[in-house]
Design an enzyme around this catalytic site. Structure first.
Site, PDB file in Angstrom:
ATOM      1  N   ASP A 544     -91.558  34.032   2.710  1.00 29.70           N
ATOM      2  CA  ASP A 544     -91.260  33.392   3.994  1.00 29.70           C
ATOM      3  C   ASP A 544     -91.567  34.389   5.102  1.00 29.70           C
ATOM      4  OD1 ASP A 544     -90.332  31.590   5.865  1.00 29.70           O
ATOM      5  OD2 ASP A 544     -88.279  31.518   5.116  1.00 29.70           O
ATOM      6  N   GLU A 547     -95.815  35.048   8.976  1.00 28.26           N
ATOM      7  CA  GLU A 547     -96.812  34.753  10.013  1.00 28.26           C
ATOM      8  C   GLU A 547     -97.452  36.016  10.616  1.00 28.26           C
ATOM      9  OE1 GLU A 547     -94.297  31.549   9.083  1.00 28.26           O
ATOM     10  OE2 GLU A 547     -93.681  33.422  10.000  1.00 28.26           O
ATOM     11  N   ASP A 622     -89.347  24.823   8.962  1.00 30.92           N
ATOM     12  CA  ASP A 622     -87.965  24.529   9.325  1.00 30.92           C
ATOM     13  C   ASP A 622     -87.854  23.187  10.040  1.00 30.92           C
ATOM     14  OD1 ASP A 622     -87.458  26.961   8.222  1.00 30.92           O
ATOM     15  OD2 ASP A 622     -87.224  28.014  10.121  1.00 30.92           O
TER      16      ASP A 622
END
Length: 904
Positions: A544, A547, A622
């Protein structure tokens, strides 16, 4: 014999081996740039506006020098010259057009001065001087062999190259101004720079425009330089040591009204206009991988991943373009309708989709796909960037996750309650709280004192554990992982070339630089069972925040002038950064096993780029426990699938908030048809495991899960197809029915693989019926559950869809699909169960389908250890083709390997 009582559909048993939602919860727009706040986006839009306003008097400043053109061995090379307004020497931009054996054309434009390092960087920056040319190393795996038989003919004003299958494709390269038209046959399908919006910001030294005492005032700049040399946002100033370096290009699809792709965005499947037009967005589609929690619907705002692949489709024709560039990117879309008759008021005219692409840095490096079919485009793209991973079979089952299961006893209790409720599942997940103080590669000794014992209970029913490991490493003393990261210089650096420190879940953190080969070797070693104590062969990974997410960074990510391995700026590699991290984890999971007995890794990623499909699964981040997020999940996943990334899903139930029982039930019914099927929830949300739904909701949820498991042979076969041909696991209507224009914008129903299963989930509150569109065809459809036949008519079919029932699913005639009937606790326990073939006859009494089987976990299928059968059924008497009571079923080995053990 086939019984007519079930309308020509039969089953053969063959032993083949409350939404409580706070309206104040919303994305924080102030944290993310609009085009007006992005210097290069504003400049490129202004350049296009200037060209448009100039009309016929506008002349593009880019010209291909005919004297430099050479066409040999499948490549055209030359130099594009950029004319400067001040009369200075033109800027030289080397051009290479490669014509590949696959029929794909690749157009690459670089900048000679940067290429040769003949520029000066500001602030004493150690950054590389070249434009970044390393995306290919991460995104491209094959398909670059040129067709050496291709040749071109150059005339005074243009060069023409015939290429592709039987030389049926043609590139017309215009010299002045530089532009390219791509033809299939005699029809033009794609235009580069036909509007003259090509913009290549060349290097130039910064001119000091401050007037010094006693000297004349410096000349006013001919262009707006306000964002050339530095740019501030969110408390951070980007120092831009290389100055302005953006690239823009207009690409037109003449005659094409619908374009798709360029994920990831929360909007419709058929991309909307961004400049003018009814219902158009005000902003371009943005590709800049970002941690956008609580994201909103129907917007071109950037999300977690970027695949710069766009497909254009019209009746019986699909083409596409892919920009191999990992920098921040924006795309404008305008649909211009032209009338064939000035008096027709638009009736009978055609629509040209005009797109405008611009990236902050890097190369102009486009791949051009001329189809003619969607399958051709997807397959050629997949040959370049890699096919979807064939996952372990357990990964296609149900995944139960939340932030967080708080102890190992909590995990075991959840596991027992699934069994007590007779609800199947395959994987339970642990979010960040399993660690000691959010230090990865550790376990919280108080709450998870016996992780192996916990996994032993899971393994009793062949279940798996997934744990999270993110790229940020906690900056804390007496933590060997961060000590090694710092001393071995394996982290991402700041603009001064010192290790970059930022803020994420652990607090002060550093980030692994997965571009660094030494960092990859170190990362592999961390996952060895002897080093990551408490993990086992049944432990898999979740990456996770890759980015990367930096809580105190600009736009919640890294400063663009940070430096990676090789001194490449972060601006150059941002969108591919997440891929490199998942690649490191994938390789680490391979390395932890004996090379002779390796299992296929399972890794889930949030950030992705072209090529990430090779390494695992993605999810849409999310989302919220709201009906609009459920509805948006279908077009989002369809866009992923047609962009080469089939192993995709959305958090069932919504991550933020508490779904109503109705919403939760409907989400499970829809999620059972996501390629990646996981329920997940925020730490502040109520517990909502399926067995807590209560009556009467637990029954339809359980039935949705059991339906998923009964269709695992369908899913596994569909993933095998994706892994070998690139064809998507979820398929939109236009993909399956490319001639039916009424289906081109439909994005709330879809097919599963090539099985003929047509799914129409209930996506709105309080709905007990659905309207499902059937294309005009003689082929019948059958209700999957009742076998009721329907005939496609090019209209919508009204079907009951009770909440306490099931998702409406139809089966298209002419297909055979495999399933398993026996309920089990996990997918592995179904391994030796018999298969059932469900046969849906077409109007001529024919049907066919496939079944793919291997061991579901190893790589032995690559050595031929698998079964792949084709089943077909037809009237036994050719003289009586309409006789559906005397049918012959045949089974054919699609890949016979007589020496393989699977066939003995």
């Amino acid at each position: 014999m086939v019984s007519s009582s079930i309308g020509s559909l039969l089953t053969l048993l063959l032993p083949l081996l409350f939404t409580v939602f706070d309206p104040a919860v919303a994305v924080k727009h102030e944290n993310f740039k609009t085009c007006e706040q992005s210097g290069f986006c504003t400049r490129n839009r202004a350049f296009a506006d200037k060209a448009t306003a100039g009309g016929s008097s506008w002349t593009s400043p880019f010209n291909l020098d005919p004297k430099t053109i050479s066409t040999k061995k499948g490549q055209l090379t030359g130099v594009v010259l950029k004319t400067l307004p001040d009369g200075a020497a033109p800027v030289r931009l080397p051009l290479t057009i490669s014509f590949l054996q696959s029929g794909v054309a690749r157009v690459t434009v670089d900048e000679e001065k940067r290429q040769k390092g003949e520029i000066e960087l500001r602030h004493g920056s150690p950054a590389r001087k070249e434009r970044y040319n390393g995306v290919q190393d991460w995104a491209i795996v094959a398909g670059l062999t040129v067709d050496q038989d291709v040749a071109g003919t150059t005339e005074k004003e243009e060069t023409i190259v015939q290429y592709g299958p039987n030389k049926s494709f043609k590139a017309v390269i215009k010299h002045s101004p530089f532009a390219i038209d791509f033809f299939r046959g005699e029809e033009k399908h794609i235009e580069f720079n036909s509007k003259g919006w090509l913009n290549f910001e060349h290097w130039r030294p910064k001119v000091d425009r401050e007037q010094k005492e006693g000297e004349p005032a410096p000349p006013e700049p001919s262009e707006d330089e306000s964002t050339w040399w530095e740019e501030s946002f969110g408390g951070n100033t980007d120092t831009k040591p290389k100055g302005p370096e953006s690239i823009g290009l207009d690409i037109t699809f003449p005659g094409y009204e619908h374009v798709y792709g360029v994920p990831e965005h929360a909007g419709p499947l058929s991309l909307k206009q961004t400049r003018g037009g009814s219902g158009a967005y005000e902003q371009p589609y943005r590709l800049y991988n970002s941690d956008v929690f609580e994201y909103e619907m129907d917007t071109p705002m950037t999300l977690y991943g970027a695949i710069p692949l766009m497909q254009a489709h019209r009746k019986d024709s699909t083409v596409g373009v892919f920009w191999l560039n990992a920098a921040e990117m924006w795309i404008d879309i305008v649909k211009a309708k032209t009338s064939s008759n000035p008096l027709s008021l638009g009736i009978g005219g055609t629509t040209d989709t005009q797109t405008h692409w611009f990236a902050e840095s890097g190369l102009l490096d486009f791949f051009v796909f001329l189809g003619p079919t969607t399958k051709d485009v997807v397959q050629r793209y997949s040959e370049l960037t890699g096919f979807s991973q064939l996952p372990q079979q357990f990964a296609l089952g149900f995944h139960q996750c939340r932030w967080n299961y708080v102890t190992d006893e909590d995990v075991k209790d959840v596991d027992r309650k699934f069994d007590k409720s007779k609800i199947p599942y395959d994987v339970i997940w642990l979010d960040i709280e399993y660690t000691e103080g959010k230090k990865y590669f550790t376990w919280d000794k108080d709450n998870f004192p016996d992780p192996l014992g916990m996994q032993k209970q899971l393994d009793a029913h062949r279940r798996k554990l997934v744990i999270i490991v993110d790229p940020h490493i906690k900056n804390e003393g007496n933590y060997p992982v961060v000590d090694a990261l710092k001393t071995q210089k394996l982290g991402i650096n700041n603009k001064e070339n010192n290790i970059f420190e930022g803020w994420c879940w652990p607090g002060s953190s550093y980030w692994i630089d997965a571009f660094n080969p030494r960092a990859l070797a170190w990362w592999k070693d961390l996952f060895a069972y002897k080093n990551f104590v408490g993990t086992s062969p049944t432990t898999f990974l979740w990456n996770d925040m890759n980015e990367p997410s930096v809580f105190n960074g600009p736009e919640t990510t890294m400063p663009k002038d940070n430096l990676h391995f090789g001194n490449w700026e972060h601006r150059d590699v941002h969108n591919v950064n997440g891929l490199t991290f998942v690649n490191a984890t994938y390789e680490a999971l391979l390395a932890r096993d004996d090379p002779k007995h390796q299992r296929r890794p399972f890794v889930l990623t949030r950030s992705f780029y072209a090529g990430s499909q090779r390494q695992g699964a993605m999810w849409t981040g999310d989302n919220l426990a709201s009906w609009d997020h459920l509805e948006a999940s279908i077009p989002m996943l369809l866009n992923q699938c047609i962009s080469g990334f089939s192993f995709s899903g959305a958090d069932v139930g919504g991550f933020f908030g508490n779904p109503s029982k109705e919403l939760q039930t409907r989400w499970f019914q829809a999620g059972a048809f996501y390629p990646f099927f996981r329920a997940h929830a925020h730490i502040d949300s109520r517990r909502r495991e399926p067995y807590l739904a209560g009556e009467p909701y637990i029954e339809p949820i359980t039935q949705a899960l059991r339906l998923r498991y009964s269709l695992l042979p369908v899913w596994y076969t569909a993933f095998h197809t994706a892994a070998t041909t690139g064809e998507p696991v979820m398929r939109p209507m236009w993909y399956v029915h490319p001639s039916d224009e009424a289906g081109f914008a439909i994005d709330d129903q879809f097919y599963v693989g090539n099985t003929g299963l047509l799914v129409k989930p209930v996506l709105k509150e309080g709905i007990e019926t659905v309207d499902i569109y059937l294309p005009p065809t003689e082929t019948p459809y059958y209700d999957y559950f009742s076998f009721t036949p329907y005939t496609g008519s090019g209209k919508t079919l009204h079907l009951d869809a009770p909440l306490l029932g099931h998702t409406p699913v139809l089966m298209r005639g002419g297909h055979i699909l495999p399933r398993k009937e026996r309920p089990r606790k996990s997918s592995a326990l179904m391994r030796w169960d018999p298969y059932t073939l469900v046969i849906a006859l077409d109007h001529n009494g024919h049907a066919e389908g496939e079944l793919y089987i291997d061991d579901g976990e190893s790589f032995e299928f690559q050595q031929g250890v698998y079964i792949h059968r084709k089943f077909s059924i037809a009237p036994s008497s050719p003289s009586s083709p309409s006789n559906k009571h005397n049918l012959q079923l045949k089974s054919e080995d699609l890949h016979p390997h007589p020496g393989d053990k699977a066939y003995k």
